[in-house]
Write a protein that holds these residues in place. Structure first.
Motif, mmCIF file in Angstrom:
data_model
loop_
_atom_site.group_PDB
_atom_site.id
_atom_site.type_symbol
_atom_site.label_atom_id
_atom_site.label_comp_id
_atom_site.label_asym_id
_atom_site.label_seq_id
_atom_site.Cartn_x
_atom_site.Cartn_y
_atom_site.Cartn_z
ATOM 1 N N CYS A 189 0.857 -1.195 0.000
ATOM 2 C CA CYS A 189 0.000 0.000 0.000
ATOM 3 C C CYS A 189 0.891 1.242 0.000
ATOM 4 O O CYS A 189 1.831 1.353 0.800
ATOM 5 C CB CYS A 189 -0.904 -0.009 1.229
ATOM 6 S SG CYS A 189 -1.864 1.516 1.422
ATOM 7 N N SER A 244 -10.121 -0.816 -1.467
ATOM 8 C CA SER A 244 -9.694 -0.347 -0.146
ATOM 9 C C SER A 244 -8.532 -1.189 0.349
ATOM 10 O O SER A 244 -8.563 -2.423 0.250
ATOM 11 C CB SER A 244 -10.847 -0.442 0.863
ATOM 12 O OG SER A 244 -11.883 0.435 0.512
ATOM 13 N N CYS A 245 -7.529 -0.550 0.901
ATOM 14 C CA CYS A 245 -6.424 -1.273 1.528
ATOM 15 C C CYS A 245 -6.970 -2.009 2.752
ATOM 16 O O CYS A 245 -7.684 -1.400 3.578
ATOM 17 C CB CYS A 245 -5.318 -0.308 1.949
ATOM 18 S SG CYS A 245 -4.051 -1.073 3.011
ATOM 19 N N HIS A 294 -5.543 -2.850 5.351
ATOM 20 C CA HIS A 294 -4.879 -2.424 6.597
ATOM 21 C C HIS A 294 -5.308 -1.025 7.021
ATOM 22 O O HIS A 294 -5.757 -0.832 8.148
ATOM 23 C CB HIS A 294 -3.366 -2.491 6.422
ATOM 24 C CG HIS A 294 -2.863 -3.852 6.060
ATOM 25 N ND1 HIS A 294 -2.864 -4.907 6.943
ATOM 26 C CD2 HIS A 294 -2.368 -4.337 4.892
ATOM 27 C CE1 HIS A 294 -2.383 -5.988 6.345
ATOM 28 N NE2 HIS A 294 -2.066 -5.663 5.097
ATOM 29 N N CYS A 295 -5.185 -0.052 6.127
ATOM 30 C CA CYS A 295 -5.530 1.323 6.497
ATOM 31 C C CYS A 295 -6.911 1.746 6.019
ATOM 32 O O CYS A 295 -7.391 2.832 6.337
ATOM 33 C CB CYS A 295 -4.476 2.298 5.980
ATOM 34 S SG CYS A 295 -4.419 2.444 4.166
ATOM 35 N N ILE A 324 -7.307 2.946 -2.698
ATOM 36 C CA ILE A 324 -6.054 3.014 -3.457
ATOM 37 C C ILE A 324 -6.258 2.400 -4.847
ATOM 38 O O ILE A 324 -7.219 1.661 -5.080
ATOM 39 C CB ILE A 324 -4.893 2.287 -2.736
ATOM 40 C CG1 ILE A 324 -5.281 0.843 -2.416
ATOM 41 C CG2 ILE A 324 -4.474 3.043 -1.495
ATOM 42 C CD1 ILE A 324 -4.162 0.036 -1.782
ATOM 43 N N LYS A 362 -4.643 0.079 -8.012
ATOM 44 C CA LYS A 362 -3.685 -1.000 -8.263
ATOM 45 C C LYS A 362 -2.485 -0.492 -9.045
ATOM 46 O O LYS A 362 -1.345 -0.867 -8.764
ATOM 47 C CB LYS A 362 -4.380 -2.128 -9.032
ATOM 48 C CG LYS A 362 -3.468 -3.301 -9.380
ATOM 49 C CD LYS A 362 -4.207 -4.373 -10.180
ATOM 50 C CE LYS A 362 -4.524 -3.920 -11.582
ATOM 51 N NZ LYS A 362 -5.090 -4.996 -12.427
ATOM 52 N N LEU A 389 1.364 0.390 -7.726
ATOM 53 C CA LEU A 389 1.740 -0.177 -6.432
ATOM 54 C C LEU A 389 2.937 -1.122 -6.600
ATOM 55 O O LEU A 389 3.027 -1.848 -7.582
ATOM 56 C CB LEU A 389 0.564 -0.938 -5.815
ATOM 57 C CG LEU A 389 -0.680 -0.118 -5.432
ATOM 58 C CD1 LEU A 389 -1.734 -1.026 -4.825
ATOM 59 C CD2 LEU A 389 -0.322 1.006 -4.465
#
Length: 615
Positions: free
Chosen positions: A175, A205-206, A208-209, A213, A215, A218
């Protein structure tokens, strides 16, 4: 009669050095008959051509561009007599040879690429399908133990050991906001009830956070196996897609740990720097062996060794031909698709989600496809010669000896043939000398001017070998006005006049043609004759825009069907810009310099369509 002397197929059989040698025959073209008059054809073939890609011949082996032989037959019948000599100096996969020989003509085929010549030769020299399949089945029998070691899994229902059909691999991504790693497979799958509606999301959506985002851009980490497919037990032929279990993961770990036996040869040639080869090199795939998973490379090397050592030369050639037909399907360039299968695209894009197919099952499946072609074609008496050489140097052909030329020339910068053939040629261990490769390629320092100059040399050679009243047919496909201007100038400067045109609809377009806004879906066919005093330049019409607008307006107001229907993806029907652009090219190319590329043409079409709507 098949004229077999033009290529010598010699195999060295040490298992670590199984290679195929191709040698051009200096007598190539000796069947041409300078004294035989050509068919008296005053006018070129005038009807638009539509021919599908789903014939046995077309499906037998992949290549970057192929013209369906049924469409070529229409032109050969129009321009030639039985027994005439047909030349294709940019033969690619050899479709012209199939069309010509099936009609009782002699075919002279040549190409700069050893891979193209290998494919063309084998497509045009079918053998008995029973002998061929017997050999394929024996190869598979000798490979059973290795397939079991590489691809076996346990059925999740009955516990029986069964071969995997494929394995899906997903890259891990970082990410760009929280710098945490995640699997693209876990977050980007958008699976629907219909596979046509399922897709891999470009934005998500990431995990983790939880920020949104994209693709694209990345950073990738490494590949992870995320899913396998197999068929077994009470589910009959229905494919089961499941996660890997502990046994599957242990098997992969053992395969990686053992590596490939030292006595198996496989190509390790480094990718040359090129326009398309930059993609794999940037992804760490710097040589041909790195295009495969360890498992797939082991299977390929094993099959290559078995096929290379087959005792009967004609069967041996066809077994190796079957292996080359797999092309990108068994590499890391094979993109996962919800609707199944894997295409062979003319690039080396490394997808973020990869479909690794079982090499043995893919080999067997392709062998059956090839056998259907052999069964349908083996009885035909063929007169054929094939050679590896530049279209700019046909020195072995006498002047005024060829009755008809049909050829599908390189499409400017669209396809970098020597780069895309490198994968095949590494297995064959014969590589293209790209000095005379007629393309636009920045790495080779070839501009549109260089492209035009090389095409002109080729057309000058064609003019030299063509009989006085014979015809040249050129198939071309491009969305660039620069490419069209280059081929127009090359043809006319070589001493030809474009006497007629039509569109060639291959019916089922490539996947790119269905989804790309800037892909042209129809080829243009140019019919040319020698001209003693050709025009020194093409007309550059100062009223070009007004003429194009007038053409578009008349077509739209005529009520002609101009709708494209998407067969492969869930996408609404749209206005067929491609059909209209191809029709305009057919109208304009014989008379004036093409000054509008496809993108500019679409803007003019939208302008006219809005005026029509506004009344």
């Amino acid at each position: 009669m098949i004229i077999r002397e033009q290529l010598a197929f010699t195999l060295y059989s040490p298992r670590h050095e199984a290679r195929l040698c191709l040698r051009a025959n200096p007598d190539f073209g000796s069947v041409a008959a300078p004294d035989q008059p050509v068919r008296d054809v005053e006018r070129p073939y005038a009807l638009n051509i539509s021919a599908g890609k789903n014939s046995y011949a077309y499906d037998a082996h992949t290549y970057h561009t192929k013209v369906p032989p049924e469409g070529i037959k229409l032109l050969i019948q129009h321009f030639t007599n039985h027994g005439d000599v047909v030349l294709d100096p940019f033969c690619g996969s050899g479709m012209t040879g199939i069309a010509a020989t099936e009609l009782g003509r002699t075919a002279l085929l040549s190409d700069l690429s050893p891979a193209a010549v290998f494919i063309a030769y084998n497509l045009n020299t079918p053998i008995d399908s029973v002998r061929y399949l017997n050999a394929v089945n024996e190869v598979m029998r000798r490979s059973m133990a290795l397939e079991d070691a590489l691809y076996a899994t346990e059925c999740r229902i009955c516990g029986t050991k069964t071969p995997m059909i494929y394995t899906v691999w997903s890259y891990g991504l970082i990410c760009n906001l929280c710098r945490s790693e995640f699997l693209l497979w876990d977050v980007a799958r958008d699976e629907r009830e219909s596979v046509r509606e399922s897709k891999i999301l470009a934005e998500f959506s990431c995990p983790h956070c939880h920020q949104q985002i994209k693709k694209r851009g990345l950073r990738r980490t490494r590949r992870y196996p995320v899913q396998i497919g197999y068929k077994c037990c009470e589910r009959s032929n229905k494919e089961q897609a499941v996660e890997l279990d502990a046994g599957d993961l242990r098997r992969l770990e053992c395969i990686e740990g053992r590596g490939i036996p030292a006595d198996l040869w496989y190509p390790t040639d480094p990718f040359p720097v090129g326009v398309n080869t930059k993609q794999p090199i940037a992804a760490g795939i710097t040589s041909v062996d790195k295009c495969y998973t360890t498992r797939a490379l082991h299977a390929m090397a094993h099959l290559w060794a078995l096929c290379s050592e087959w005792p009967e030369a004609d069967v041996r050639e066809k077994l190796l031909f079957t292996l080359t037909s797999l092309y990108q399907r068994v590499t890391l360039f094979s993109e996962f698709r919800f609707w199944g299968g894997s295409g062979n695209t003319a690039n080396y894009n490394v997808p973020a989600i990869i479909n690794e197919q079982n090499v043995f099952r893919t080999f067997l499946r392709k062998a059956h496809t090839i056998s259907w072609y052999f069964k349908s074609a083996a009885a035909i008496d063929r007169r054929l010669q094939v050679s590896t050489q530049s279209a700019t140097k046909l020195h072995q052909l006498s002047a005024n000896s060829i009755d008809y030329v049909f050829t599908d020339v390189p499409f400017g910068s669209n396809i970098n043939y020597s780069e895309m053939n490198f994968l095949w040629e590494s297995w064959l261990q014969h590589f293209t000398d790209n000095t005379d490769e007629a393309i636009v390629n920045a790495v080779q320092c070839k501009s549109y001017g260089d492209y035009q100059a090389l095409l002109r040399k080729a057309f000058e050679e064609i003019r030299r070998v063509l009989k006085a009243d014979a015809w040249l047919t050129v198939v071309f496909h491009n969305s660039s006005a620069k490419a069209w201007a280059a081929i127009q100038h090359a043809i006319i400067d070589a001493g030809f006049v474009i006497s007629g045109t039509q569109t060639f609809d291959k019916e089922h377009g490539t996947f790119k043609m269905f989804v790309s806004d800037n892909a042209v879906g129809y080829d243009l066919v140019l019919h040319c004759r020698k001209c003693d005093a050709p025009p020194t330049h093409l007309i550059r019409n100062k009223y070009a825009k007004e003429n194009v607008l007038d053409f578009i307006t008349k077509r739209i107001r005529s009520g002609d069907a101009l709708t494209v229907r998407y067969l492969h993806v869930n996408r609404a029907n749209e206005f067929d810009y491609r059909r209209l652009y191809a029709d305009w090219l057919a109208y304009a190319v014989p008379h004036q310099l093409v000054q509008f590329d496809f993108d500019s043409f679409r803007l003019l079409v939208d302008e006219v369509r809005q005026e029509v709507v506004d009344g």
